[in-house]
Design a protein around this motif. Structure first.
Motif, PDB file in Angstrom:
ATOM      1  N   TYR A 182       4.942  11.648   8.124  1.00 26.09           N
ATOM      2  CA  TYR A 182       4.390  12.992   8.009  1.00 26.09           C
ATOM      3  C   TYR A 182       5.455  14.071   7.828  1.00 26.09           C
ATOM      4  CZ  TYR A 182       0.071  10.748   9.458  1.00 26.09           C
ATOM      5  OH  TYR A 182      -1.019   9.926   9.524  1.00 26.09           O
ATOM      6  N   THR A 183       6.377  14.229   8.761  1.00 25.48           N
ATOM      7  CA  THR A 183       7.335  15.328   8.702  1.00 25.48           C
ATOM      8  C   THR A 183       8.087  15.354   7.378  1.00 25.48           C
ATOM      9  OG1 THR A 183       7.622  15.131  11.101  1.00 25.48           O
ATOM     10  CG2 THR A 183       9.260  16.437   9.880  1.00 25.48           C
ATOM     11  N   TYR A 184       8.563  14.171   6.935  1.00 20.59           N
ATOM     12  CA  TYR A 184       9.314  14.091   5.678  1.00 20.59           C
ATOM     13  C   TYR A 184       8.475  13.563   4.524  1.00 20.59           C
ATOM     14  CZ  TYR A 184      12.980  14.238   9.218  1.00 20.59           C
ATOM     15  OH  TYR A 184      13.749  14.580  10.306  1.00 20.59           O
ATOM     16  N   GLY A 185       7.305  13.034   4.831  1.00 21.01           N
ATOM     17  CA  GLY A 185       6.467  12.429   3.809  1.00 21.01           C
ATOM     18  C   GLY A 185       5.277  13.292   3.432  1.00 21.01           C
ATOM     19  N   PHE A 186       4.103  12.951   3.976  1.00 20.90           N
ATOM     20  CA  PHE A 186       2.861  13.567   3.509  1.00 20.90           C
ATOM     21  C   PHE A 186       2.772  15.064   3.758  1.00 20.90           C
ATOM     22  CE2 PHE A 186       1.322   9.173   3.273  1.00 20.90           C
ATOM     23  CZ  PHE A 186       0.636   9.218   2.079  1.00 20.90           C
ATOM     24  N   CYS A 260       8.625  12.927  -2.262  1.00 21.58           N
ATOM     25  CA  CYS A 260       8.758  11.918  -3.310  1.00 21.58           C
ATOM     26  C   CYS A 260       9.662  10.774  -2.875  1.00 21.58           C
ATOM     27  CB  CYS A 260       9.301  12.548  -4.597  1.00 21.58           C
ATOM     28  SG  CYS A 260       8.148  13.668  -5.403  1.00 21.58           S
ATOM     29  N   TYR A 261      10.626  11.071  -2.023  1.00 21.46           N
ATOM     30  CA  TYR A 261      11.520  10.036  -1.491  1.00 21.46           C
ATOM     31  C   TYR A 261      10.849   9.254  -0.368  1.00 21.46           C
ATOM     32  CZ  TYR A 261      15.715   7.815   0.371  1.00 21.46           C
ATOM     33  OH  TYR A 261      16.625   6.881   0.799  1.00 21.46           O
ATOM     34  N   TYR A 262      10.257   9.949   0.580  1.00 24.79           N
ATOM     35  CA  TYR A 262       9.808   9.312   1.816  1.00 24.79           C
ATOM     36  C   TYR A 262       8.476   8.591   1.708  1.00 24.79           C
ATOM     37  CZ  TYR A 262      13.665  10.837   4.683  1.00 24.79           C
ATOM     38  OH  TYR A 262      14.916  10.970   5.233  1.00 24.79           O
ATOM     39  N   LEU A 263       7.658   8.876   0.706  1.00 25.47           N
ATOM     40  CA  LEU A 263       6.429   8.111   0.562  1.00 25.47           C
ATOM     41  C   LEU A 263       6.734   6.638   0.302  1.00 25.47           C
ATOM     42  CD1 LEU A 263       3.887  10.329  -1.409  1.00 25.47           C
ATOM     43  CD2 LEU A 263       4.120   9.989   1.054  1.00 25.47           C
ATOM     44  N   TYR A 264       7.765   6.374  -0.482  1.00 29.95           N
ATOM     45  CA  TYR A 264       8.145   4.979  -0.736  1.00 29.95           C
ATOM     46  C   TYR A 264       8.689   4.333   0.530  1.00 29.95           C
ATOM     47  CZ  TYR A 264      10.204   0.891  -2.955  1.00 29.95           C
ATOM     48  OH  TYR A 264      10.514  -0.407  -3.297  1.00 29.95           O
ATOM     49  N   THR A 265       9.498   5.071   1.285  1.00 31.02           N
ATOM     50  CA  THR A 265      10.000   4.555   2.557  1.00 31.02           C
ATOM     51  C   THR A 265       8.842   4.185   3.477  1.00 31.02           C
ATOM     52  OG1 THR A 265      11.987   5.932   2.395  1.00 31.02           O
ATOM     53  CG2 THR A 265      11.411   5.096   4.583  1.00 31.02           C
ATOM     54  N   GLY A 266       7.862   5.063   3.570  1.00 26.48           N
ATOM     55  CA  GLY A 266       6.739   4.841   4.458  1.00 26.48           C
ATOM     56  C   GLY A 266       5.893   3.641   4.073  1.00 26.48           C
ATOM     57  N   ILE A 267       5.632   3.474   2.778  1.00 27.41           N
ATOM     58  CA  ILE A 267       4.767   2.368   2.358  1.00 27.41           C
ATOM     59  C   ILE A 267       5.501   1.035   2.495  1.00 27.41           C
ATOM     60  CG2 ILE A 267       5.243   2.219  -0.148  1.00 27.41           C
ATOM     61  CD1 ILE A 267       2.137   2.228  -0.519  1.00 27.41           C
TER      62      ILE A 267
END
Length: 281
Positions: A182-186, A260-267
């Protein structure tokens, strides 16, 4: 996340969606679905719309509500390919205007209508729609259950609800996982909470839907999430250039870039997934 923040996000990211996601050409604001024979983003968008139509048991003449319609892509697809009478609603006035223009260009304005409206609190009458869809839009609702309750009110008996949604994949998150998701992603697209698959299914049951299921489609969106990661690097450099010349982007644009960076990290870390949810009233 308040309404004004969501409107601000979509207004400020409109050009980014045009450049990176072909918004003007494809009229889509989603990840699409990638299969073995999918060659490009346009086909991925087509795949997602086709899957939604399949789960909706699309029949000519059905009345559709597109909840969080963006610039009208799914409404227009359903009108053109299945003869739906499509009503799209969005919080963003510019999107409603764009959707109307797109429908005119695609020659389905007689089958479509677009309005500025909150999908959790609509002005439509009870039992007005045969089908309600939400394409990566219900994630913006502070209470997903509130939307599901409104959707139940609006559907005719036997009506179908189909959602393509980002889901929180773990019941509980550590502080580090919360920041990644959340904080860095969504939060970069003004989303501060996702329901899990279990939460969706339990709420659908409690509200009164007689059929409900969720199919995990995570593997089919990973190519789009990778695409976002690739866009992060030039976007980050451009942000640095803007700062150097004294014209820095604001927090909304910077958070969108970081997302854009952290969504890939999260998934990849199993923090979020992607599901196709279907329910019948």
């Amino acid at each position: 996340m308040d309404r004004s923040s969501i409107v601000e996000y979509y207004n400020k990211s409109r050009n980014a969606y045009k450049d990176a996601w072909g918004l003007e050409k494809y009229m889509q604001l989603n990840l699409g679905l990638w299969y073995k024979n999918t060659k490009n983003l346009a086909q991925a968008f087509e795949n997602l719309n086709a899957e939604v139509a399949k789960r909706a048991n699309a029949e000519e003449g059905d009345t559709l509500l597109d909840a969080g319609c963006g610039v009208g892509g799914t409404s227009i697809y359903m009108a053109k390919n299945h003869g739906f009478e499509a009503h799209g609603i969005t919080l963003v006035p510019q999107q409603a205007a764009d959707a109307h223009e797109n429908a005119v260009l695609e020659k389905v304005s007689h089958l479509t209508d677009f309005q500025v409206m909150d999908y959790c609190n609509t002005s439509f009458e009870d039992e007005q729609f045969d089908v309600i869809v939400g394409i990566e839009s219900i994630c913006h609702a502070p209470s997903k259950k509130r939307f599901l309750t409104e959707a139940y009110r609006l559907l005719k008996p036997g009506g179908r609800l189909v959602l393509a949604e980002n889901l929180q994949a773990k019941e509980k998150l550590t502080p580090t996982e919360y920041d990644q998701l959340y904080t860095y992603g969504f939060n970069g697209c003004k989303i501060n909470s996702l329901d899990t698959e279990n939460q969706y299914l339990q709420n659908l049951k409690k509200i009164g839907f007689r059929e409900y299921e969720c199919e995990d489609m995570t593997r089919h969106v990973i190519p789009s999430v990778r695409r976002l990661r690739r866009f992060y690097y030039p976007a980050w450099l451009y942000n640095q250039y803007r700062a150097l010349i004294g014209k820095p982007f604001g927090p909304t644009e910077l958070a969108n870039t970081r997302m854009c960076y952290y969504l890939y990290t999260g998934i990849k870390n199993g923090l979020w997934s992607y599901g196709l949810i279907r329910a019948v009233k």
